[in-house]
Design a protein around this motif. Sequence first.
Motif, PDB file in Angstrom:
ATOM      1  N   UNK A  65       1.846   5.572   1.702  1.00  0.00           N
ATOM      2  CA  UNK A  65       0.456   5.862   2.022  1.00  0.00           C
ATOM      3  C   UNK A  65      -0.533   5.486   0.945  1.00  0.00           C
ATOM      4  N   UNK A  66      -0.330   4.357   0.312  1.00  0.00           N
ATOM      5  CA  UNK A  66      -1.228   3.915  -0.749  1.00  0.00           C
ATOM      6  C   UNK A  66      -2.680   3.851  -0.272  1.00  0.00           C
ATOM      7  N   UNK A  67      -2.894   3.434   0.988  1.00  0.00           N
ATOM      8  CA  UNK A  67      -4.257   3.316   1.509  1.00  0.00           C
ATOM      9  C   UNK A  67      -4.944   4.676   1.629  1.00  0.00           C
ATOM     10  N   UNK A  68      -4.185   5.720   1.831  1.00  0.00           N
ATOM     11  CA  UNK A  68      -4.725   7.080   1.923  1.00  0.00           C
ATOM     12  C   UNK A  68      -5.097   7.609   0.541  1.00  0.00           C
ATOM     13  N   UNK A  69      -4.318   7.264  -0.429  1.00  0.00           N
ATOM     14  CA  UNK A  69      -4.487   7.826  -1.777  1.00  0.00           C
ATOM     15  C   UNK A  69      -5.605   7.184  -2.592  1.00  0.00           C
ATOM     16  N   UNK A  70      -6.308   6.190  -2.044  1.00  0.00           N
ATOM     17  CA  UNK A  70      -7.418   5.578  -2.770  1.00  0.00           C
ATOM     18  C   UNK A  70      -8.597   6.532  -2.945  1.00  0.00           C
ATOM     19  N   UNK A  71      -8.574   7.618  -2.229  1.00  0.00           N
ATOM     20  CA  UNK A  71      -9.670   8.590  -2.317  1.00  0.00           C
ATOM     21  C   UNK A  71      -9.491   9.585  -3.466  1.00  0.00           C
ATOM     22  N   UNK A  72      -8.397   9.477  -4.183  1.00  0.00           N
ATOM     23  CA  UNK A  72      -8.117  10.400  -5.284  1.00  0.00           C
ATOM     24  C   UNK A  72      -8.040   9.644  -6.611  1.00  0.00           C
ATOM     25  N   UNK A  73      -8.525  10.282  -7.664  1.00  0.00           N
ATOM     26  CA  UNK A  73      -8.449   9.658  -8.988  1.00  0.00           C
ATOM     27  C   UNK A  73      -7.334  10.254  -9.834  1.00  0.00           C
ATOM     28  N   UNK A  74      -6.792  11.394  -9.388  1.00  0.00           N
ATOM     29  CA  UNK A  74      -5.726  12.032 -10.163  1.00  0.00           C
ATOM     30  C   UNK A  74      -4.775  12.775  -9.234  1.00  0.00           C
ATOM     31  N   UNK A  75      -3.611  13.069  -9.750  1.00  0.00           N
ATOM     32  CA  UNK A  75      -2.617  13.811  -8.980  1.00  0.00           C
ATOM     33  C   UNK A  75      -3.128  15.206  -8.638  1.00  0.00           C
ATOM     34  N   UNK A  76      -3.952  15.785  -9.497  1.00  0.00           N
ATOM     35  CA  UNK A  76      -4.497  17.122  -9.248  1.00  0.00           C
ATOM     36  C   UNK A  76      -5.356  17.161  -7.988  1.00  0.00           C
ATOM     37  N   UNK A  77      -6.002  16.072  -7.665  1.00  0.00           N
ATOM     38  CA  UNK A  77      -6.862  16.007  -6.484  1.00  0.00           C
ATOM     39  C   UNK A  77      -6.081  15.729  -5.204  1.00  0.00           C
ATOM     40  N   UNK A  78      -4.966  15.051  -5.330  1.00  0.00           N
ATOM     41  CA  UNK A  78      -4.210  14.584  -4.166  1.00  0.00           C
ATOM     42  C   UNK A  78      -3.558  15.745  -3.420  1.00  0.00           C
ATOM     43  N   UNK A  79      -3.416  15.569  -2.117  1.00  0.00           N
ATOM     44  CA  UNK A  79      -2.728  16.566  -1.303  1.00  0.00           C
ATOM     45  C   UNK A  79      -1.249  16.625  -1.655  1.00  0.00           C
ATOM     46  N   UNK A  80      -0.709  15.486  -2.058  1.00  0.00           N
ATOM     47  CA  UNK A  80       0.679  15.409  -2.505  1.00  0.00           C
ATOM     48  C   UNK A  80       0.694  14.803  -3.910  1.00  0.00           C
ATOM     49  N   UNK A  81       0.596  15.663  -4.933  1.00  0.00           N
ATOM     50  CA  UNK A  81       0.588  15.144  -6.311  1.00  0.00           C
ATOM     51  C   UNK A  81       1.821  14.293  -6.632  1.00  0.00           C
ATOM     52  N   UNK A 111       2.408  -5.277   7.670  1.00  0.00           N
ATOM     53  CA  UNK A 111       3.402  -4.208   7.656  1.00  0.00           C
ATOM     54  C   UNK A 111       3.254  -3.292   8.866  1.00  0.00           C
ATOM     55  N   UNK A 112       4.384  -2.797   9.340  1.00  0.00           N
ATOM     56  CA  UNK A 112       4.373  -1.858  10.457  1.00  0.00           C
ATOM     57  C   UNK A 112       4.323  -0.403   9.993  1.00  0.00           C
ATOM     58  N   UNK A 113       4.594  -0.160   8.725  1.00  0.00           N
ATOM     59  CA  UNK A 113       4.702   1.220   8.270  1.00  0.00           C
ATOM     60  C   UNK A 113       3.621   1.680   7.322  1.00  0.00           C
ATOM     61  N   UNK A 114       2.802   0.816   6.862  1.00  0.00           N
ATOM     62  CA  UNK A 114       1.727   1.159   5.948  1.00  0.00           C
ATOM     63  C   UNK A 114       0.998  -0.103   5.561  1.00  0.00           C
ATOM     64  N   UNK A 115      -0.334  -0.099   5.673  1.00  0.00           N
ATOM     65  CA  UNK A 115      -1.116  -1.306   5.432  1.00  0.00           C
ATOM     66  C   UNK A 115      -2.371  -0.967   4.632  1.00  0.00           C
ATOM     67  N   UNK A 116      -2.950  -1.964   3.991  1.00  0.00           N
ATOM     68  CA  UNK A 116      -4.192  -1.734   3.250  1.00  0.00           C
ATOM     69  C   UNK A 116      -5.349  -1.245   4.120  1.00  0.00           C
ATOM     70  N   UNK A 117      -5.341  -1.606   5.395  1.00  0.00           N
ATOM     71  CA  UNK A 117      -6.451  -1.227   6.268  1.00  0.00           C
ATOM     72  C   UNK A 117      -6.158   0.002   7.145  1.00  0.00           C
ATOM     73  N   UNK A 118      -5.184   0.802   6.760  1.00  0.00           N
ATOM     74  CA  UNK A 118      -4.809   1.975   7.563  1.00  0.00           C
ATOM     75  C   UNK A 118      -5.909   3.022   7.680  1.00  0.00           C
ATOM     76  N   UNK A 128      -6.873   0.090  -4.759  1.00  0.00           N
ATOM     77  CA  UNK A 128      -5.517  -0.412  -4.937  1.00  0.00           C
ATOM     78  C   UNK A 128      -5.608  -1.638  -5.841  1.00  0.00           C
ATOM     79  N   UNK A 129      -4.753  -1.715  -6.876  1.00  0.00           N
ATOM     80  CA  UNK A 129      -4.766  -2.904  -7.735  1.00  0.00           C
ATOM     81  C   UNK A 129      -4.503  -4.176  -6.921  1.00  0.00           C
ATOM     82  N   UNK A 130      -5.184  -5.239  -7.267  1.00  0.00           N
ATOM     83  CA  UNK A 130      -5.083  -6.507  -6.535  1.00  0.00           C
ATOM     84  C   UNK A 130      -3.643  -6.990  -6.407  1.00  0.00           C
ATOM     85  N   UNK A 131      -2.835  -6.764  -7.424  1.00  0.00           N
ATOM     86  CA  UNK A 131      -1.442  -7.237  -7.389  1.00  0.00           C
ATOM     87  C   UNK A 131      -0.641  -6.583  -6.260  1.00  0.00           C
TER      88      UNK A 131
END
Length: 172
Positions: A65-81, A111-118, A128-131
């Motif tokens: 879920x990398x596309x979901x986690x772009x809204x957080x800057x730290x593990x403390x903010x994330x729903x799943x640290x 991808x079928x399981x997770x994409x940048x545009x999810x 997300x880093x360009x790489x």
Amino acid sequence: MTSDNDIEARAWNLVHAYLADASPAAWHVFAARSNYDGNKQALRWLLDQPTLDRGTALLIYWYLGAAWHVQFTSADQALSPETFTLLRLIEERYAEGFYQAGNIWFDPHTSEGGRPDDYPKVPVVRPVPAIMLGPVNGSELVEVSEDPEGFDEGLPLSVAVALYALFEENED
């Protein structure tokens, strides 16, 4: 009745025994087809292997879920640290070349399981880093849209059946 910790340890031993001898393509199938809920130990084990193919590492990154986690800057903010921290680890290792082989093809944009545009409406606080956005142009295409015949959730039926029996035996 067996303790939950004992069952988890026995389950991990079954999965680990399979993964330890599996091919890079089998790791890729497992990463794509396994249930990510409660499967962090196996995923982490894969991610700790320098022999993990870059295509599989990238697949895991997007499936987490990398596309979901772009809204957080730290593990403390994330729903799943734990997931947030694992995503940062994958980014670091990927950029440093920890995963050296890039034989398995994977494109996060198809991808079928997770994409940048999810999650197009999620605010991007930490992009997300360009790489992590580019494909791995490997020469091996591993089909992951469904489990191969004789597999269930990315595991050979023999391992899957043993896991199901382990959990059923504890319900009695």
